[in-house]
Design a protein around this motif. Structure first.
Motif, short mmCIF file in Angstrom:
data_model
loop_
_atom_site.label_atom_id
_atom_site.label_comp_id
_atom_site.label_asym_id
_atom_site.label_seq_id
_atom_site.Cartn_x
_atom_site.Cartn_y
_atom_site.Cartn_z
N GLY A 1 0.81 -1.21 0.00
CA GLY A 1 0.00 0.00 0.00
C GLY A 1 0.85 1.26 0.00
N LYS A 2 2.16 1.10 0.11
CA LYS A 2 3.08 2.24 0.10
C LYS A 2 3.55 2.51 -1.33
CE LYS A 2 5.01 0.79 4.53
NZ LYS A 2 6.24 0.29 5.17
N LEU A 3 3.80 3.77 -1.59
CA LEU A 3 4.32 4.17 -2.90
C LEU A 3 5.69 4.81 -2.72
CD1 LEU A 3 1.12 5.78 -4.44
CD2 LEU A 3 2.02 3.50 -4.86
N ASP A 4 6.58 4.53 -3.66
CA ASP A 4 7.91 5.13 -3.66
C ASP A 4 8.13 5.73 -5.04
OD1 ASP A 4 10.49 5.85 -2.94
OD2 ASP A 4 11.32 3.87 -3.39
N ARG A 5 7.79 7.01 -5.17
CA ARG A 5 7.77 7.73 -6.44
C ARG A 5 6.80 7.05 -7.41
NH1 ARG A 5 14.13 8.38 -6.44
NH2 ARG A 5 14.25 9.55 -4.50
N HIS A 6 7.27 6.48 -8.50
CA HIS A 6 6.38 5.83 -9.45
C HIS A 6 6.33 4.31 -9.25
CE1 HIS A 6 10.34 5.44 -11.27
NE2 HIS A 6 9.86 4.46 -12.00
N LYS A 7 6.98 3.84 -8.21
CA LYS A 7 7.01 2.40 -7.93
C LYS A 7 6.16 2.08 -6.70
CE LYS A 7 11.57 1.60 -9.89
NZ LYS A 7 12.88 0.98 -9.64
N HIS A 8 5.74 0.83 -6.61
CA HIS A 8 5.00 0.35 -5.44
C HIS A 8 5.97 -0.43 -4.56
CE1 HIS A 8 0.82 0.35 -7.57
NE2 HIS A 8 1.42 1.53 -7.62
N VAL A 9 5.72 -0.39 -3.27
CA VAL A 9 6.54 -1.14 -2.32
C VAL A 9 5.88 -2.49 -2.09
CG1 VAL A 9 7.53 -1.19 0.00
CG2 VAL A 9 7.35 0.98 -1.24
N PHE A 10 6.65 -3.56 -2.32
CA PHE A 10 6.17 -4.92 -2.16
C PHE A 10 6.91 -5.59 -1.01
CE2 PHE A 10 5.03 -3.95 -6.50
CZ PHE A 10 3.77 -4.51 -6.62
N ARG A 11 6.22 -6.48 -0.33
CA ARG A 11 6.81 -7.26 0.77
C ARG A 11 6.84 -8.73 0.34
NH1 ARG A 11 7.68 -7.09 6.28
NH2 ARG A 11 6.95 -4.95 6.37
N ILE A 12 7.98 -9.37 0.57
CA ILE A 12 8.12 -10.78 0.23
C ILE A 12 7.38 -11.62 1.27
CG2 ILE A 12 10.29 -11.07 1.48
CD1 ILE A 12 11.18 -12.93 -0.87
N GLU A 13 6.81 -12.71 0.85
CA GLU A 13 6.06 -13.60 1.74
C GLU A 13 7.04 -14.18 2.77
OE1 GLU A 13 4.11 -16.69 3.51
OE2 GLU A 13 5.62 -17.25 2.05
N PRO A 14 6.73 -14.12 4.07
CA PRO A 14 7.70 -14.49 5.12
C PRO A 14 8.26 -15.91 5.02
CG PRO A 14 5.83 -13.33 6.08
CD PRO A 14 5.49 -13.58 4.65
N SER A 15 7.42 -16.90 4.74
CA SER A 15 7.95 -18.27 4.67
C SER A 15 8.87 -18.43 3.46
CB SER A 15 6.83 -19.29 4.64
OG SER A 15 6.01 -19.10 3.51
N LEU A 16 8.58 -17.73 2.38
CA LEU A 16 9.45 -17.76 1.21
C LEU A 16 10.78 -17.08 1.53
CD1 LEU A 16 9.95 -18.32 -1.82
CD2 LEU A 16 8.89 -16.10 -2.28
N ALA A 17 10.73 -15.95 2.21
CA ALA A 17 11.95 -15.24 2.59
C ALA A 17 12.83 -16.13 3.47
CB ALA A 17 11.61 -13.95 3.32
#
Length: 153
Positions: free
Chosen positions: A126-142
């Motif tokens: 839900g966060k934006l960084d200029r023209h990009k979106h901020v994504f979070r990696i799935e915890p078990s995958l990380a």
């Protein structure tokens, strides 16, 4: 303290065991006579209460076993999905692993990012960084990728 049926059974079982034990010690003649007269009935009640306790233990073991099997199956599905990824998709995941971060700014219009989001490997925060979106990696995958970084290559 909230008393549930489960707790009440545990308390009743302890009481019944102590009641019979004290009766066998011959501390009180009236109690000993009562225990001798109604021993069969008390034993049946004790066994009934004990059977409820054993049933709870069996259910608890089954639930823990089911959770472990589900986790193992989820882990296998995760590994299978990971092996099916394209080179570009693995490179995006490598950005998270190499930088050792949980969140990364990515282009939401990139097809590889969209696919990783679709298979729930990354989630939009839900966060934006200029023209990009901020994504979070799935915890078990990380966690898996930090332990097995070669699975991306």
């Amino acid at each position: 303290m909230q008393i549930t049926l489960k707790k009440a059974n545990h308390i009743f079982l302890i009481f019944l065991i102590l009641f019979i034990f004290v009766g066998f010690l011959n501390i009180d003649a009236a109690l000993t006579t009562f225990i001798d007269a109604y021993f069969s009935l008390l034993l049946i009640i004790l066994l009934l209460s004990l059977s409820f306790l054993i049933y709870e233990i069996i259910l608890s073991i089954r639930e823990k076993r089911k959770i472990m099997l589900d986790l193992k199956q989820d882990h296998q599905v995760l590994i299978h999905k990971l092996t099916q990824l394209s080179y570009e998709e693995k490179n995006i995941l490598a950005l998270f692993v190499n930088d050792k971060v949980q969140e990364k700014s990515l282009n939401p219009h990139d097809q590889a990012v969209a696919w990783l989001q679709n298979i729930k490997f990354i989630h939009f925060t839900g966060k934006l960084d200029r023209h990009k979106h901020v994504f979070r990696i799935e915890p078990s995958l990380a966690k898996y990728l930090s332990q097995n970084p070669n699975s991306l290559y």
